[in-house]
Design a protein around this motif. Structure first.
Motif, PDB file in Angstrom:
ATOM      1  N   GLY A 138       0.813  -1.209   0.000  1.00 38.15           N
ATOM      2  CA  GLY A 138       0.000   0.000   0.000  1.00 38.15           C
ATOM      3  C   GLY A 138       0.844   1.255   0.000  1.00 38.15           C
ATOM      4  O   GLY A 138       0.502   2.249  -0.630  1.00 38.15           O
ATOM      5  N   MET A 139       1.998   1.201   0.689  1.00 38.26           N
ATOM      6  CA  MET A 139       2.858   2.376   0.738  1.00 38.26           C
ATOM      7  C   MET A 139       3.519   2.610  -0.624  1.00 38.26           C
ATOM      8  O   MET A 139       3.699   3.750  -1.047  1.00 38.26           O
ATOM      9  N   ALA A 140       3.888   1.525  -1.309  1.00 40.18           N
ATOM     10  CA  ALA A 140       4.579   1.657  -2.596  1.00 40.18           C
ATOM     11  C   ALA A 140       3.618   2.095  -3.695  1.00 40.18           C
ATOM     12  O   ALA A 140       3.960   2.924  -4.534  1.00 40.18           O
ATOM     13  N   TYR A 141       2.420   1.545  -3.696  1.00 37.39           N
ATOM     14  CA  TYR A 141       1.433   1.875  -4.722  1.00 37.39           C
ATOM     15  C   TYR A 141       0.160   2.370  -4.051  1.00 37.39           C
ATOM     16  O   TYR A 141      -0.608   1.559  -3.535  1.00 37.39           O
ATOM     17  N   PRO A 142      -0.050   3.691  -4.018  1.00 32.01           N
ATOM     18  CA  PRO A 142      -1.282   4.193  -3.384  1.00 32.01           C
ATOM     19  C   PRO A 142      -2.477   3.411  -3.926  1.00 32.01           C
ATOM     20  O   PRO A 142      -2.643   3.294  -5.141  1.00 32.01           O
ATOM     21  N   LEU A 143      -3.257   2.828  -3.020  1.00 33.21           N
ATOM     22  CA  LEU A 143      -4.309   1.892  -3.409  1.00 33.21           C
ATOM     23  C   LEU A 143      -5.279   2.445  -4.439  1.00 33.21           C
ATOM     24  O   LEU A 143      -5.725   1.731  -5.319  1.00 33.21           O
ATOM     25  N   HIS A 144      -5.603   3.735  -4.299  1.00 28.77           N
ATOM     26  CA  HIS A 144      -6.646   4.264  -5.164  1.00 28.77           C
ATOM     27  C   HIS A 144      -6.114   5.224  -6.212  1.00 28.77           C
ATOM     28  O   HIS A 144      -6.849   6.043  -6.720  1.00 28.77           O
ATOM     29  N   ALA A 145      -4.796   5.167  -6.501  1.00 30.28           N
ATOM     30  CA  ALA A 145      -4.219   6.071  -7.506  1.00 30.28           C
ATOM     31  C   ALA A 145      -5.053   5.952  -8.772  1.00 30.28           C
ATOM     32  O   ALA A 145      -5.419   4.861  -9.196  1.00 30.28           O
ATOM     33  N   GLU A 146      -5.337   7.065  -9.368  1.00 35.12           N
ATOM     34  CA  GLU A 146      -6.320   7.103 -10.444  1.00 35.12           C
ATOM     35  C   GLU A 146      -5.967   8.242 -11.379  1.00 35.12           C
ATOM     36  O   GLU A 146      -5.425   9.248 -10.944  1.00 35.12           O
ATOM     37  N   GLY A 191       1.285  18.263  -5.190  1.00 31.89           N
ATOM     38  CA  GLY A 191       1.581  17.851  -3.813  1.00 31.89           C
ATOM     39  C   GLY A 191       0.946  16.535  -3.436  1.00 31.89           C
ATOM     40  O   GLY A 191       0.901  15.607  -4.254  1.00 31.89           O
ATOM     41  N   LYS A 192       0.458  16.456  -2.197  1.00 34.89           N
ATOM     42  CA  LYS A 192      -0.040  15.198  -1.643  1.00 34.89           C
ATOM     43  C   LYS A 192      -1.428  14.872  -2.174  1.00 34.89           C
ATOM     44  O   LYS A 192      -2.445  15.046  -1.477  1.00 34.89           O
ATOM     45  N   ILE A 193      -1.470  14.407  -3.419  1.00 38.63           N
ATOM     46  CA  ILE A 193      -2.728  13.979  -4.028  1.00 38.63           C
ATOM     47  C   ILE A 193      -2.476  12.624  -4.692  1.00 38.63           C
ATOM     48  O   ILE A 193      -1.368  12.351  -5.141  1.00 38.63           O
ATOM     49  N   THR A 194      -3.519  11.784  -4.738  1.00 42.50           N
ATOM     50  CA  THR A 194      -3.327  10.468  -5.354  1.00 42.50           C
ATOM     51  C   THR A 194      -3.922  10.417  -6.756  1.00 42.50           C
ATOM     52  O   THR A 194      -3.592   9.530  -7.525  1.00 42.50           O
ATOM     53  N   HIS A 195      -4.816  11.341  -7.102  1.00 40.46           N
ATOM     54  CA  HIS A 195      -5.442  11.333  -8.416  1.00 40.46           C
ATOM     55  C   HIS A 195      -4.948  12.540  -9.221  1.00 40.46           C
ATOM     56  O   HIS A 195      -5.100  13.678  -8.788  1.00 40.46           O
ATOM     57  N   THR A 196      -4.356  12.268 -10.373  1.00 41.15           N
ATOM     58  CA  THR A 196      -3.767  13.337 -11.174  1.00 41.15           C
ATOM     59  C   THR A 196      -4.229  13.224 -12.624  1.00 41.15           C
ATOM     60  O   THR A 196      -4.772  12.189 -13.026  1.00 41.15           O
ATOM     61  N   THR A 197      -3.988  14.291 -13.391  1.00 42.30           N
ATOM     62  CA  THR A 197      -4.333  14.219 -14.810  1.00 42.30           C
ATOM     63  C   THR A 197      -3.141  13.744 -15.644  1.00 42.30           C
ATOM     64  O   THR A 197      -3.314  13.325 -16.777  1.00 42.30           O
TER      65      THR A 197
END
Ligand SMILES: Nc1nc2c(c(=O)[nH]1)N[C@H]1C(S)=C(S)[C@@H](COP(=O)(O)O)O[C@H]1N2
Ligand SMILES: [Mo]
Length: 170
Positions: A17-25, A40-46
Motif C-alpha cells: 500500500g505504501m509503494a502503490y497508493p491503493l486508489h491512484a487514479e 503535492g499530496k494527491i493520489t489522483h492526477t491528470t
C-alpha cells in the motif's frame, strides 16, 4: 493460519500500500484552458504529477452556493462554484493543509479541516455571473461568513484568496 503468517500477511499488504497508493487514479485531462493546478499530496492526477482543471471540470464537481455579506461587496451576494470538499476529494488529497497561490503571487495556507467544518466554495460566479480576472476571478475562495459568524475575522478573510491559480497540498 499460524499467527506469524497472519502478521507477515498484514505487513506485506501494508508495505504494498505504501509503494502503490491503493486508489491512484487518472483524471480525465482538461479539454479547454486549464485554470487551476493542484500539486503535492494527491493520489489522483491528470498526468501522473498534478491535477489540472478547466472550467468544465470545475462545473462537473458538486456545487455549493453561499449567500453572505463580505468585506468585498456592498450587501449580501450569492457565490457559487465547486465545493472545496468535493474538489479535494476528487484529487484524493491526503495532506493536512494547502498552500494556495494567486495570480499576483499572494499566497496563503489553509487547513484542509476547514473544508470539513464549513461548506467553503471555490466561487466561479457571483449572483450567477462568471467572475472575470478583473472581478477577482476566475476563482475566489469564500467562507459562509453570515451562517458561521466565527469566520468573520482577519484569519478567514486572509484565506479568501482571489484570482486563485494553483494549490500545493502539503
Ligand atoms: N489574490 C489575493 N487574495 C487576497 C489578498 C491578496 O492580496 N491577493 N489579500 C488577502 C487578505 S490579507 C485579506 S484580509 C483579504 C481582504 O483583503 P482586502 O482587505 O485587501 O480586500 O483578502 C485576502 N485575499
Ligand atoms: Mo489581510
Amino acid at each position: 493460519m499460524e499467527k506469524r503468517n497472519v502478521v507477515i500477511g498484514i505487513l506485506s499488504v501494508f508495505l504494498a500500500g505504501m509503494a502503490y497508493p491503493l486508489h491512484a487514479e487518472r483524471l480525465a485531462k482538461p479539454t479547454t484552458r486549464p485554470i487551476l493546478t493542484i500539486t503535492g499530496k494527491i493520489t489522483h492526477t491528470t498526468d501522473g504529477e498534478r491535477a489540472l482543471f478547466d472550467m468544465d471540470m470545475l462545473k462537473a464537481l458538486p456545487q455549493g452556493e453561499i449567500r453572505t455579506s463580505t468585506p468585498w461587496y456592498e450587501g449580501p451576494v450569492v457565490f457559487s462554484g465547486p465545493l472545496a470538499s468535493a474538489l479535494f476529494e476528487k484529487v484524493g488529497a491526503t495532506g493536512k493543509s494547502i498552500l494556495a497561490i494567486a495570480l499576483n503571487d499572494y499566497s496563503v495556507r489553509i487547513p484542509l479541516d476547514d473544508f470539513k467544518k464549513y461548506p467553503v466554495v471555490f466561487a466561479t460566479e457571483v449572483n450567477g455571473k462568471r467572475l472575470s480576472i478583473r472581478e477577482k476571478g476566475p476563482i475566489f475562495v469564500i467562507y459562509p461568513f453570515d451562517e458561521s459568524p466565527e469566520t468573520k475575522n482577519e484569519t478567514y478573510f486572509q484565506r479568501c484568496i482571489w484570482q486563485l491559480t494553483s494549490i500545493d497540498v502539503q
